[in-house]
Motif scaffolding. Structure first.
Motif, PDB file in Angstrom:
ATOM      1  N   GLN A 190     -22.602  11.570 -27.729  1.00  0.00           N
ATOM      2  CA  GLN A 190     -23.407  11.468 -28.986  1.00  0.00           C
ATOM      3  C   GLN A 190     -22.793  11.328 -30.295  1.00  0.00           C
ATOM      4  O   GLN A 190     -22.491  12.324 -30.678  1.00  0.00           O
ATOM      5  CB  GLN A 190     -24.165  12.770 -29.005  1.00  0.00           C
ATOM      6  CG  GLN A 190     -25.449  13.051 -28.132  1.00  0.00           C
ATOM      7  CD  GLN A 190     -26.138  14.363 -28.204  1.00  0.00           C
ATOM      8  OE1 GLN A 190     -25.498  15.525 -28.030  1.00  0.00           O
ATOM      9  NE2 GLN A 190     -27.522  14.440 -28.138  1.00  0.00           N
ATOM     10  N   ARG A 231     -21.344  23.655 -29.132  1.00  0.00           N
ATOM     11  CA  ARG A 231     -20.907  22.245 -29.158  1.00  0.00           C
ATOM     12  C   ARG A 231     -21.531  21.554 -30.305  1.00  0.00           C
ATOM     13  O   ARG A 231     -22.836  21.570 -30.460  1.00  0.00           O
ATOM     14  CB  ARG A 231     -20.666  21.872 -27.875  1.00  0.00           C
ATOM     15  CG  ARG A 231     -21.964  21.298 -27.351  1.00  0.00           C
ATOM     16  CD  ARG A 231     -22.626  20.175 -27.472  1.00  0.00           C
ATOM     17  NE  ARG A 231     -23.875  19.756 -26.811  1.00  0.00           N
ATOM     18  CZ  ARG A 231     -25.023  19.942 -27.262  1.00  0.00           C
ATOM     19  NH1 ARG A 231     -25.213  20.438 -28.521  1.00  0.00           N
ATOM     20  NH2 ARG A 231     -26.273  19.339 -26.508  1.00  0.00           N
ATOM     21  N   GLY A 232     -20.974  20.736 -30.962  1.00  0.00           N
ATOM     22  CA  GLY A 232     -21.640  19.714 -31.912  1.00  0.00           C
ATOM     23  C   GLY A 232     -22.468  18.789 -31.406  1.00  0.00           C
ATOM     24  O   GLY A 232     -23.678  18.690 -31.787  1.00  0.00           O
ATOM     25  N   GLY A 233     -22.135  18.298 -30.367  1.00  0.00           N
ATOM     26  CA  GLY A 233     -22.978  17.294 -29.600  1.00  0.00           C
ATOM     27  C   GLY A 233     -22.405  17.121 -28.259  1.00  0.00           C
ATOM     28  O   GLY A 233     -21.222  17.668 -27.855  1.00  0.00           O
ATOM     29  N   ASP A 234     -22.828  16.382 -27.538  1.00  0.00           N
ATOM     30  CA  ASP A 234     -22.481  15.781 -26.177  1.00  0.00           C
ATOM     31  C   ASP A 234     -21.548  15.013 -26.308  1.00  0.00           C
ATOM     32  O   ASP A 234     -21.326  14.106 -27.157  1.00  0.00           O
ATOM     33  CB  ASP A 234     -23.866  15.510 -25.116  1.00  0.00           C
ATOM     34  CG  ASP A 234     -24.608  16.433 -25.061  1.00  0.00           C
ATOM     35  OD1 ASP A 234     -24.131  17.646 -25.059  1.00  0.00           O
ATOM     36  OD2 ASP A 234     -25.572  16.243 -24.623  1.00  0.00           O
ATOM     37  N   GLU A 257     -24.534  20.129 -20.475  1.00  0.00           N
ATOM     38  CA  GLU A 257     -25.423  18.965 -19.836  1.00  0.00           C
ATOM     39  C   GLU A 257     -25.648  19.125 -18.469  1.00  0.00           C
ATOM     40  O   GLU A 257     -26.204  18.315 -17.881  1.00  0.00           O
ATOM     41  CB  GLU A 257     -24.084  17.773 -19.887  1.00  0.00           C
ATOM     42  CG  GLU A 257     -23.694  17.102 -21.479  1.00  0.00           C
ATOM     43  CD  GLU A 257     -22.535  16.221 -21.308  1.00  0.00           C
ATOM     44  OE1 GLU A 257     -21.525  16.884 -20.835  1.00  0.00           O
ATOM     45  OE2 GLU A 257     -22.698  15.116 -21.258  1.00  0.00           O
ATOM     46  N   THR A 306     -17.068  19.057 -28.103  1.00  0.00           N
ATOM     47  CA  THR A 306     -18.325  18.524 -27.173  1.00  0.00           C
ATOM     48  C   THR A 306     -18.365  19.052 -25.924  1.00  0.00           C
ATOM     49  O   THR A 306     -19.126  18.676 -24.939  1.00  0.00           O
ATOM     50  CB  THR A 306     -18.103  16.959 -27.068  1.00  0.00           C
ATOM     51  OG1 THR A 306     -16.664  16.699 -26.351  1.00  0.00           O
ATOM     52  CG2 THR A 306     -18.108  16.188 -28.340  1.00  0.00           C
ATOM     53  N   ARG A 330     -23.638  12.918 -33.677  1.00  0.00           N
ATOM     54  CA  ARG A 330     -23.810  14.338 -33.901  1.00  0.00           C
ATOM     55  C   ARG A 330     -22.444  14.868 -34.664  1.00  0.00           C
ATOM     56  O   ARG A 330     -21.618  14.296 -34.675  1.00  0.00           O
ATOM     57  CB  ARG A 330     -23.658  15.060 -32.787  1.00  0.00           C
ATOM     58  CG  ARG A 330     -25.155  14.553 -32.039  1.00  0.00           C
ATOM     59  CD  ARG A 330     -26.438  15.582 -32.255  1.00  0.00           C
ATOM     60  NE  ARG A 330     -26.354  16.763 -32.092  1.00  0.00           N
ATOM     61  CZ  ARG A 330     -27.029  17.439 -31.104  1.00  0.00           C
ATOM     62  NH1 ARG A 330     -27.989  16.546 -30.688  1.00  0.00           N
ATOM     63  NH2 ARG A 330     -26.947  18.703 -30.960  1.00  0.00           N
ATOM     64  N   LYS A 337     -22.238  26.197 -35.233  1.00  0.00           N
ATOM     65  CA  LYS A 337     -21.833  24.881 -34.276  1.00  0.00           C
ATOM     66  C   LYS A 337     -20.474  24.556 -34.861  1.00  0.00           C
ATOM     67  O   LYS A 337     -20.030  24.756 -35.859  1.00  0.00           O
ATOM     68  CB  LYS A 337     -22.677  23.669 -35.003  1.00  0.00           C
ATOM     69  CG  LYS A 337     -24.108  23.387 -34.257  1.00  0.00           C
ATOM     70  CD  LYS A 337     -24.597  21.999 -34.675  1.00  0.00           C
ATOM     71  CE  LYS A 337     -25.868  21.863 -34.431  1.00  0.00           C
ATOM     72  NZ  LYS A 337     -26.216  20.512 -34.784  1.00  0.00           N
TER      73      LYS A 337
END
Ligand code: NAD
Length: 337
Positions: free
Chosen positions: A174, A168-171, A302, A217, A177, A213
């Motif tokens: 975030q 995932r690119g970011g949470d 997460e 998310t 990201r 990536k």
């Protein structure tokens, strides 16, 4: 009761605090924050004593009307163990403070392996960390790979692991990201850092990992190939993985066709923060071609490390053996989808 401090109350820290609070043998003695943001407000609402992570910022909490119980130094002094869930690199910087207080500490997977005395995964090396001062709970991807590799190794022997990690690119929170419209080999060179990281848990393992990536998310997705020493049937492998407490083998009838549906299912099941603590392995994907096993698994970045942090507390302090700790953690959290 084990008195647990959480330093760094963000994505991982707040989840670990809640999981610790749910345990019959642990108490959250306090959590440390750098700023009086929404997470600080929620920590206070939940009744966690809040400590200032940075002394110079106490005024910010005063201005926001948020009461502090003290400074992080006082929190560390009071605790039996600290879970450090600060952003990557800061955990390593904090080690000197933990050592000064003689308080054992858990770091997270964003830290370099050599920042800690050992790396940890509950299923794979629980018995190796008792009495150590600083232990690193490996990252979300490494946790997901370790949980899969250990039972395969025990049951069939593992010759070689090849894993392509679609990350995932970011949470979700975030905002900075990415990518937002791209597909990136990341890193472009091989191996990605995950292979060497898995080797901190399995020093003799032959593993190659590749990373990409993507603009998502929700979860990571792993495309896995494991060459086994034995040649079990796909059904036997599936049964083995169904017998593991932290792998969820997705039955076909649930029609969970991707990470979005898995997260929706977690919400429907009432999971806190829609967390998915288990490796989610598509049952239909478990395939054997000669001695090669193939499968897809989704990993909720997460939250899969949260039960591992809880077990690491008992493993480091030596208060329970592996089976008892994993069972207690699972029962208290409600593991099993
Ligand atoms: P995060 O940014 O969501 O949370 C970190 C928290 O620490 C924030 O609340 C931040 O304000 C606070 N902080 C910053 N400096 C601090 C300091 N000096 N003292 C105390 N608190 C401080 O980060 P995260 O995603 O929870 O990541 C924490 C660690 O867990 C990293 O090592 C990361 O690599 C690892 N990890 C993250 C994920 C994930 O997907 N988010 C998964 C597995 C492991």
């Amino acid at each position: 009761m084990i008195q647990v401090a959480v330093n760094g109350y963000g994505t991982i820290g707040k989840r670990v605090a809640d999981a610790v609070r749910a345990q019959p043998d642990m108490e959250v003695v306090g959590v440390a924050k750098t700023s009086p943001n929404f997470e600080a407000e929620t920590a206070v609402d939940k009744g966690y004593p809040l400590y200032a992570a940075i002394e110079d910022r106490i005024e910010l909490f005063d201005d926001a009307g948020i009461d502090l119980a003290g400074t992080v130094d006082e929190l560390v002094a009071e605790a039996d163990i600290v879970v450090d869930a600060c952003p990557s690199g800061i955990g390593a910087d904090n080690v000197a403070m933990y050592r000064e207080h003689d308080t054992p500490a858990l770091l997270q997977g964003g830290e370099d392996a050599d920042a800690a005395d050992a790396s940890f995964n509950a299923r794979s090396n629980y018995d190796t960390v008792e009495g150590l001062d600083v232990v690193r709970v490996v990252s979300c991807n490494t946790t997901g790979l370790s949980r899969l590799i250990k039972p395969l190794e025990e049951a069939y022997g593992v010759e070689k692991v090849r894993a392509t990690l679609v990350r995932r690119g970011g949470d979700p929170a975030q905002t900075g990201r990415g990518p937002i419209n791209d597909i990136l080999p990341n890193p472009v060179g091989l191996p990605s850092h995950h292979g060497p990281d898995v080797e901190t848990i399995f020093p003799d393992l032959d593993i190659d990992t590749l990373g990409l990536k993507v603009p998502a998310t929700l979860m990571h997705m792993h495309s896995i190939n494991v060459t086994l020493a034995d040649r079990p049937s796909a059904d036997a492998v599936r049964e083995l993985l169904e017998g593991e407490s932290r792998t969820f083998v997705i039955p076909e009838h649930l029609d969970l066709d991707g990470a979005g549906a898995i997260k929706e299912y977690a919400m429907d099941r009432g999971r806190p923060r829609a967390d998915v603590w288990e490796n989610c392995i598509w049952g239909e994907s478990v395939t054997m071609e000669d001695d090669d096993l193939y499968l897809f698994q989704a990993i909720h970045q997460e939250s899969d490390v949260v039960p591992e942090n809880v077990d690491a507390i008992r493993a480091v302090l030596g208060t329970d053996d592996q089976t008892a700790s994993i069972e207690t953690t699972n029962d208290a959290m409600g593991m099993g989808l």
